[in-house]
Design a protein around this motif. Structure first.
Motif, PDB file in Angstrom:
ATOM      1  N   ILE A  74     -72.872 -16.309  16.403  1.00  0.00           N
ATOM      2  CA  ILE A  74     -73.158 -15.006  15.802  1.00  0.00           C
ATOM      3  C   ILE A  74     -73.418 -15.210  14.321  1.00  0.00           C
ATOM      4  O   ILE A  74     -72.625 -15.848  13.617  1.00  0.00           O
ATOM      5  CB  ILE A  74     -71.980 -14.036  16.012  1.00  0.00           C
ATOM      6  N   SER A  75     -74.524 -14.669  13.845  1.00  0.00           N
ATOM      7  CA  SER A  75     -74.895 -14.805  12.437  1.00  0.00           C
ATOM      8  C   SER A  75     -74.420 -13.587  11.651  1.00  0.00           C
ATOM      9  O   SER A  75     -74.439 -12.461  12.154  1.00  0.00           O
ATOM     10  CB  SER A  75     -76.412 -14.951  12.308  1.00  0.00           C
ATOM     11  N   GLU A  76     -73.990 -13.822  10.424  1.00  0.00           N
ATOM     12  CA  GLU A  76     -73.573 -12.741   9.540  1.00  0.00           C
ATOM     13  C   GLU A  76     -74.766 -12.056   8.877  1.00  0.00           C
ATOM     14  O   GLU A  76     -74.641 -10.972   8.323  1.00  0.00           O
ATOM     15  CB  GLU A  76     -72.622 -13.272   8.467  1.00  0.00           C
ATOM     16  N   GLU A  77     -75.909 -12.711   8.914  1.00  0.00           N
ATOM     17  CA  GLU A  77     -77.124 -12.122   8.369  1.00  0.00           C
ATOM     18  C   GLU A  77     -78.321 -12.615   9.160  1.00  0.00           C
ATOM     19  O   GLU A  77     -78.272 -13.663   9.801  1.00  0.00           O
ATOM     20  CB  GLU A  77     -77.273 -12.477   6.895  1.00  0.00           C
ATOM     21  N   LYS A  78     -79.384 -11.846   9.101  1.00  0.00           N
ATOM     22  CA  LYS A  78     -80.597 -12.215   9.818  1.00  0.00           C
ATOM     23  C   LYS A  78     -81.278 -13.368   9.095  1.00  0.00           C
ATOM     24  O   LYS A  78     -81.450 -13.335   7.879  1.00  0.00           O
ATOM     25  CB  LYS A  78     -81.534 -11.010   9.909  1.00  0.00           C
ATOM     26  N   ASN A  79     -81.662 -14.398   9.882  1.00  0.00           N
ATOM     27  CA  ASN A  79     -82.302 -15.556   9.284  1.00  0.00           C
ATOM     28  C   ASN A  79     -83.302 -16.159  10.256  1.00  0.00           C
ATOM     29  O   ASN A  79     -83.584 -15.574  11.312  1.00  0.00           O
ATOM     30  CB  ASN A  79     -81.254 -16.588   8.850  1.00  0.00           C
ATOM     31  N   LYS A  80     -83.847 -17.331   9.929  1.00  0.00           N
ATOM     32  CA  LYS A  80     -84.890 -17.932  10.747  1.00  0.00           C
ATOM     33  C   LYS A  80     -84.394 -18.347  12.126  1.00  0.00           C
ATOM     34  O   LYS A  80     -85.191 -18.558  13.033  1.00  0.00           O
ATOM     35  CB  LYS A  80     -85.485 -19.142  10.029  1.00  0.00           C
ATOM     36  N   ASN A  81     -83.073 -18.460  12.296  1.00  0.00           N
ATOM     37  CA  ASN A  81     -82.511 -18.846  13.594  1.00  0.00           C
ATOM     38  C   ASN A  81     -82.033 -17.650  14.412  1.00  0.00           C
ATOM     39  O   ASN A  81     -81.437 -17.826  15.477  1.00  0.00           O
ATOM     40  CB  ASN A  81     -81.349 -19.822  13.399  1.00  0.00           C
ATOM     41  N   THR A  82     -82.262 -16.448  13.900  1.00  0.00           N
ATOM     42  CA  THR A  82     -81.857 -15.247  14.627  1.00  0.00           C
ATOM     43  C   THR A  82     -82.825 -15.023  15.783  1.00  0.00           C
ATOM     44  O   THR A  82     -83.931 -14.529  15.586  1.00  0.00           O
ATOM     45  CB  THR A  82     -81.830 -14.021  13.705  1.00  0.00           C
ATOM     46  N   ASP A  83     -82.384 -15.380  16.976  1.00  0.00           N
ATOM     47  CA  ASP A  83     -83.256 -15.292  18.152  1.00  0.00           C
ATOM     48  C   ASP A  83     -82.804 -14.232  19.146  1.00  0.00           C
ATOM     49  O   ASP A  83     -83.499 -13.956  20.124  1.00  0.00           O
ATOM     50  CB  ASP A  83     -83.320 -16.652  18.858  1.00  0.00           C
ATOM     51  N   VAL A  84     -81.619 -13.639  18.931  1.00  0.00           N
ATOM     52  CA  VAL A  84     -81.128 -12.562  19.791  1.00  0.00           C
ATOM     53  C   VAL A  84     -80.685 -11.418  18.882  1.00  0.00           C
ATOM     54  O   VAL A  84     -79.762 -11.584  18.074  1.00  0.00           O
ATOM     55  CB  VAL A  84     -79.956 -13.024  20.688  1.00  0.00           C
ATOM     56  N   LEU A  85     -81.349 -10.287  19.016  1.00  0.00           N
ATOM     57  CA  LEU A  85     -81.078  -9.126  18.166  1.00  0.00           C
ATOM     58  C   LEU A  85     -80.581  -7.956  19.001  1.00  0.00           C
ATOM     59  O   LEU A  85     -81.215  -7.579  19.992  1.00  0.00           O
ATOM     60  CB  LEU A  85     -82.353  -8.710  17.424  1.00  0.00           C
ATOM     61  N   PHE A  86     -79.453  -7.366  18.615  1.00  0.00           N
ATOM     62  CA  PHE A  86     -78.930  -6.138  19.223  1.00  0.00           C
ATOM     63  C   PHE A  86     -78.968  -5.041  18.166  1.00  0.00           C
ATOM     64  O   PHE A  86     -78.316  -5.175  17.123  1.00  0.00           O
ATOM     65  CB  PHE A  86     -77.481  -6.328  19.676  1.00  0.00           C
ATOM     66  N   GLU A  87     -79.703  -3.966  18.425  1.00  0.00           N
ATOM     67  CA  GLU A  87     -79.784  -2.889  17.453  1.00  0.00           C
ATOM     68  C   GLU A  87     -79.717  -1.522  18.138  1.00  0.00           C
ATOM     69  O   GLU A  87     -80.228  -1.342  19.250  1.00  0.00           O
ATOM     70  CB  GLU A  87     -81.085  -2.966  16.651  1.00  0.00           C
ATOM     71  N   ILE A  88     -79.054  -0.571  17.463  1.00  0.00           N
ATOM     72  CA  ILE A  88     -79.015   0.820  17.933  1.00  0.00           C
ATOM     73  C   ILE A  88     -80.220   1.558  17.378  1.00  0.00           C
ATOM     74  O   ILE A  88     -80.511   1.482  16.184  1.00  0.00           O
ATOM     75  CB  ILE A  88     -77.704   1.503  17.512  1.00  0.00           C
ATOM     76  N   ASP A  89     -80.914   2.261  18.253  1.00  0.00           N
ATOM     77  CA  ASP A  89     -82.070   3.073  17.865  1.00  0.00           C
ATOM     78  C   ASP A  89     -81.796   4.500  18.338  1.00  0.00           C
ATOM     79  O   ASP A  89     -81.910   4.798  19.530  1.00  0.00           O
ATOM     80  CB  ASP A  89     -83.347   2.520  18.505  1.00  0.00           C
ATOM     81  N   THR A  90     -81.440   5.368  17.424  1.00  0.00           N
ATOM     82  CA  THR A  90     -81.037   6.724  17.797  1.00  0.00           C
ATOM     83  C   THR A  90     -82.207   7.579  18.285  1.00  0.00           C
ATOM     84  O   THR A  90     -81.992   8.697  18.762  1.00  0.00           O
ATOM     85  CB  THR A  90     -80.358   7.433  16.605  1.00  0.00           C
ATOM     86  N   LYS A  91     -83.417   7.049  18.191  1.00  0.00           N
ATOM     87  CA  LYS A  91     -84.556   7.787  18.765  1.00  0.00           C
ATOM     88  C   LYS A  91     -84.561   7.687  20.290  1.00  0.00           C
ATOM     89  O   LYS A  91     -85.209   8.488  20.967  1.00  0.00           O
ATOM     90  CB  LYS A  91     -85.877   7.240  18.200  1.00  0.00           C
ATOM     91  N   LEU A  92     -83.855   6.704  20.830  1.00  0.00           N
ATOM     92  CA  LEU A  92     -83.728   6.572  22.281  1.00  0.00           C
ATOM     93  C   LEU A  92     -82.627   7.501  22.782  1.00  0.00           C
ATOM     94  O   LEU A  92     -81.723   7.889  22.032  1.00  0.00           O
ATOM     95  CB  LEU A  92     -83.388   5.130  22.667  1.00  0.00           C
ATOM     96  N   ALA A  93     -82.681   7.853  24.071  1.00  0.00           N
ATOM     97  CA  ALA A  93     -81.608   8.635  24.683  1.00  0.00           C
ATOM     98  C   ALA A  93     -80.309   7.834  24.639  1.00  0.00           C
ATOM     99  O   ALA A  93     -80.321   6.594  24.540  1.00  0.00           O
ATOM    100  CB  ALA A  93     -81.968   8.992  26.119  1.00  0.00           C
ATOM    101  N   LYS A  94     -79.183   8.520  24.721  1.00  0.00           N
ATOM    102  CA  LYS A  94     -77.884   7.872  24.537  1.00  0.00           C
ATOM    103  C   LYS A  94     -77.677   6.690  25.472  1.00  0.00           C
ATOM    104  O   LYS A  94     -77.102   5.671  25.077  1.00  0.00           O
ATOM    105  CB  LYS A  94     -76.762   8.896  24.741  1.00  0.00           C
ATOM    106  N   GLU A  95     -78.122   6.794  26.733  1.00  0.00           N
ATOM    107  CA  GLU A  95     -77.905   5.715  27.694  1.00  0.00           C
ATOM    108  C   GLU A  95     -79.186   4.928  27.999  1.00  0.00           C
ATOM    109  O   GLU A  95     -79.231   4.191  28.968  1.00  0.00           O
ATOM    110  CB  GLU A  95     -77.308   6.267  28.990  1.00  0.00           C
ATOM    111  N   GLU A  96     -80.169   5.060  27.153  1.00  0.00           N
ATOM    112  CA  GLU A  96     -81.423   4.320  27.347  1.00  0.00           C
ATOM    113  C   GLU A  96     -81.380   3.016  26.556  1.00  0.00           C
ATOM    114  O   GLU A  96     -80.892   2.967  25.439  1.00  0.00           O
ATOM    115  CB  GLU A  96     -82.605   5.173  26.879  1.00  0.00           C
ATOM    116  N   TYR A  97     -81.901   1.961  27.166  1.00  0.00           N
ATOM    117  CA  TYR A  97     -82.006   0.697  26.444  1.00  0.00           C
ATOM    118  C   TYR A  97     -83.336   0.026  26.756  1.00  0.00           C
ATOM    119  O   TYR A  97     -83.948   0.253  27.800  1.00  0.00           O
ATOM    120  CB  TYR A  97     -80.840  -0.244  26.792  1.00  0.00           C
TER     121      TYR A  97
END
Length: 523
Positions: free
Chosen positions: A91-114
């Motif tokens: 797990i990286s503390e910051e985004k860098n060139k080795n960041t290959d797996v990203l998990f992000e919340i997008d509130t424009k999506l429905a609550k249970e949509e991914y």
């Protein structure tokens, strides 16, 4: 141009080219390879676009989220991926060139949509933490390994459930279940995208909850501490699962009556020790305390379940306190009006704690006191209030049909029977139940989902009996219109069940599964 000038320019060009190549190669921490395997995701995703390639993460690959609240989920995913594949994904503390797996919340999506986008890197977005938790189980089911590297098929997924309520209930009162087992149930529920685990904490056999004010209620050697429950709440929330606590009242309440008869018992307690005194003001005060104490633990749940089923009313109206209470509140002399009044009062208590009250099917359609429509009715046996009538009258309903959603020792049904059921259908094995002839409703938003209910089972039976039945239920309520055939579903389940065995460190199976459908009790 002289030869020396040309040679110097060539050397400079080669140096620049080497720098570019090294720079590009240093940024590259994934590797693309051909893919020809099967995609096995349960429940089946709404939209999926596949390719013939897969991407492998290299040793330096890391995962990251810009949202600090998502870090617990990254840690869980890290542990689960290691358990499944043996690969350590940092797990990286910051985004860098080795960041290959990203998990992000997008509130424009429905609550249970991914959404899942796997190409050169893996990008996961969800409308909430819970949506990301469900996306993580999709990734777990997609994970492969080759030469010690972690790989995923290159694809895009857009997914969300049809049913907002996808539940699993465990009866903790009749058979003791250690906390380690309950955590397994939560892991299994999370893996198959159940969003609620309903815990039936109290019944005739034991009162498994703690209490500060009414400490005698807790059954010795068969109860949990506040600290254990707080840990369980955090454990479930981290995995995207919400616990619904239940105190079963006014029936199924003999532990309350036995330990605090001065509050809960009716006059003829020896003839009816199973029901609390609905005509005693102290009863309501005590119940409010018990609910308040639990709400300090189960803060995330939008619901509180009061049971409310199968109350035995024998001798209740012979109690002088009950008679006076019914007269004061103008309830007449029908005990069912007192029972309806009790539900109304409990609803007000629950709402004071910003929760929505849930009840088992228990009250009748007929009655003078109106049962409020802001409760949720868990309809199971269809003996008191038919599901079509509940919907006609405007109640919100969770389908807990006895057949095929109950798992009660040998009273259970095979995955195929569950798979052929639908969310608006009620059945029963009992000959005198109205739904012995199945009751099929038209699709309606008032039926918000369904729940598998495990009753009366010993701890050792739970995982074997549920592990291939719960996924069948969840497939049919995640996708109320069938996405895949039963044969395809079972093919996928064979794969995901092996993964589940690793994640919960338990491979026990049910000997009564395929081809087993309970019919009726032997005389």
């Amino acid at each position: 141009m002289t030869y020396n000038t040309f040679l110097n320019l060539f050397k400079q060009f080669m140096l620049l080219f080497t720098i570019i190549i090294v720079s590009v190669s240093c940024d590259r921490s994934t590797e693309k390879k051909p893919f020809s395997g099967d995609i096995t995701i349960l429940p089946s995703p709404k939209e999926i676009s596949e390719t013939s390639s897969q991407v492998f993460l290299l040793a330096q690959s890391e995962m990251y989220s810009s949202n600090a609240d998502v870090k617990p989920l990254l840690e869980i995913f890290q542990e689960e991926i290691h358990d499944l594949t043996g690969v350590n994904l940092e797990i990286s503390e910051e985004k860098n060139k080795n960041t290959d797996v990203l998990f992000e919340i997008d509130t424009k999506l429905a609550k249970e949509e991914y959404h899942v986008n796997i190409h050169k890197i893996i990008e996961i977005t969800g409308g909430s933490y819970q949506a990301l938790a469900m996306a993580r189980t999709t990734l777990l089911q997609l994970a492969t390994t080759q030469d010690g590297l972690l790989g995923f098929p290159m694809l895009t997924i857009k997914d969300y459930p049809d049913a907002s309520y996808r539940g699993l209930m465990i009866d903790l009162a009749r058979g003791w279940h250690p906390m380690a087992s309950i955590k397994k149930f939560i892991k299994m529920a999370s893996f198959y995208k159940s969003n609620y685990v309903h815990l039936h904490f109290t019944d005739y056999q034991s009162y498994t909850l703690p209490s500060y004010k009414y400490s005698k209620l807790s059954t010795p050697e068969r109860s949990y501490s506040f600290e254990e429950l707080e840990e369980l709440e955090a454990y479930s929330q981290a995995r995207g699962v919400t616990i619904i606590p239940e105190i079963d009242i006014p029936g199924h309440s003999s532990p309350l009556v036995e330990k605090y008869p001065e509050i809960f018992a009716i006059k003829d307690v020896k003839e009816n020790p199973w029901i609390i005194n609905m005509g005693n003001e102290e009863t309501y005060e005590a119940i409010e305390v018990l609910i308040s104490e639990l709400m300090t633990v189960f803060k995330a749940s939008p619901y509180f379940h009061i049971g409310g089923d199968e109350a035995i009313f024998y001798k209740v109206t012979d109690d002088p306190t009950v008679k006076a209470y019914m007269k004061k509140h103008q309830l007449g002399d029908d005990v069912h009006e007192l029972y309806r009044h009790f539900i109304v009062r409990l609803n007000e208590i629950v709402k004071k704690h910003d929760k929505q009250m849930c009840v088992w099917e228990g009250f009748r359609r007929e009655g003078n006191i109106e049962i409020p429509k802001d409760i949720i009715v868990f309809e199971f046996e269809t003996n008191r209030y038919l599901p079509n009538h509940l919907v006609e009258d405007g109640y919100t309903v969770v389908n807990t049909s006895w057949k095929p959603l109950y798992v009660v020792n040998q009273k259970k049904w095979e995955p195929k029977t569950i798979y052929n059921w639908n969310m608006w259908r009620w059945e029963n094995w009992f000959a005198k139940a109205p739904s012995i002839v199945p009751i099929q409703l038209k699709e309606t938003p008032l039926v918000i989902g369904a729940q598998m209910c495990s009753w009366e089972q010993q701890d050792k039976l739970e995982i074997p009996s549920l592990r291939k039945r719960l996924p069948a239920l969840n497939e049919r309520i995640w996708n109320t219109t069938k996405k895949v055939s039963y044969d395809a579903f079972m093919k996928y389940l064979k794969v995901t069940d092996k993964q589940l065995s690793v994640l919960i460190n338990d491979s026990r199976q049910d000997s009564l599964l395929l081809g087993y459908n309970f019919k009726k009790e032997k005389n």
